[in-house]
Design a protein around this motif. Sequence first.
Motif: not given
Length: 311
Positions: A210, A222, A224, A231
């Motif tokens: 992300q 990050e 998901k 997350s």
Amino acid sequence: MKNLQTANEFDVIIVGGGAAGLSSVLWCDDLGLNAMLIEAGEELGGQLLWTYNQIENHLGATAKSGREMRDRFVKQIQKRKFLLKLSSEICEVNLKIKSVTLKHNEKFTAKSIIIATGIRRRKLNVEGEEKFRNKGIIESGKRDQSFVKGKMAVVVGGGDAAFENALILSETAKSVTLVHRSTNFSARSEFVEKVRQTAKINILTETVVQKITGSKRLEAVELKNLQTDESSKLPIAALLIRIGVEPNTELFRGKLDLDNAAYIKVDSIYETNIKGVFAVGDVANPFAPTLSSAVGMGATAVKAIFNRISS
Ligand SMILES: Cc1cc2nc3c(=O)[nH]c(=O)nc-3n(C[C@H](O)[C@H](O)[C@H](O)COP(=O)(O)OP(=O)(O)OC[C@H]3O[C@@H](n4cnc5c(N)ncnc54)[C@H](O)[C@@H]3O)c2cc1C
């Protein structure tokens, strides 16, 4: 390159200076056609400039890297006559009248146009991707193997390139996480098996990147999970993105027939739906996107143009 041609009218304008464009230029000179080659980049070579593996399957020449092969190609065309425009952005192209306008309003026309604009790597299009390019976002498993030594790395993708690079990086990295958005891999089964058997590689499916974060250098991604919507943050030092390629055809959209993936449609002599406009190399989605195909397509298109002009 001998820049002898000064007039603004050519037999052939070639757009793109990778293998297909360079082969086209060579054949134009061989057959006595006035040609102009327009390359957007600062250097000729296209994908060869970002190929770090050995090239051993191009008949007649092997090379330690793409750049070495490029140097051979460039050496071979150096004494040929054509007008070369490097770092040249095309502002407008009129395929019906075969004209090309560059910045500063330089306009050139030709009897035929050969499009050889190739492909580029697809991006993730997430925050941090540009900021951390070459600051943790690496270009090649082979080239950056020593950079990842003892570090944690992520490879994004589910095809051959992602799996092969995960294996290459795992030889030196502390660990490699392979992140893929689905549970289906398009990679060859032998690559998938090898990755599954490599203890240092962890596979995360149904997961997307992300955001890419850090201060001066990449520090984490990050992620998901698409199933749970959860997350998470994964601290890493290196990220390699291998989510496929896309054709450089923006300039021709709405002007030429393209296939569903935006590659240019061509016939058996690599002519597009507009007479006198040809597309060669990877941009025309060859069955085998290789140097040999690119070189052969360039030769075929130029021979077709020559036959038409001389008949
Ligand atoms: C990592 C890697 C390894 C590979 N290994 C091999 C191998 O071992 N053997 C093999 O045969 N093949 C290999 N290939 C494939 C081979 O390199 C390609 O098939 C070939 O280089 C395609 O050449 P091309 O001229 O069609 O396109 P490209 O090389 O993509 O060149 C297109 C050129 O057009 C320029 N351009 C784009 N848009 C414009 C514009 N609007 N105006 C002007 N110029 C523009 C680009 O800057 C670029 O220079 C490999 C490819 C990669 C990425």
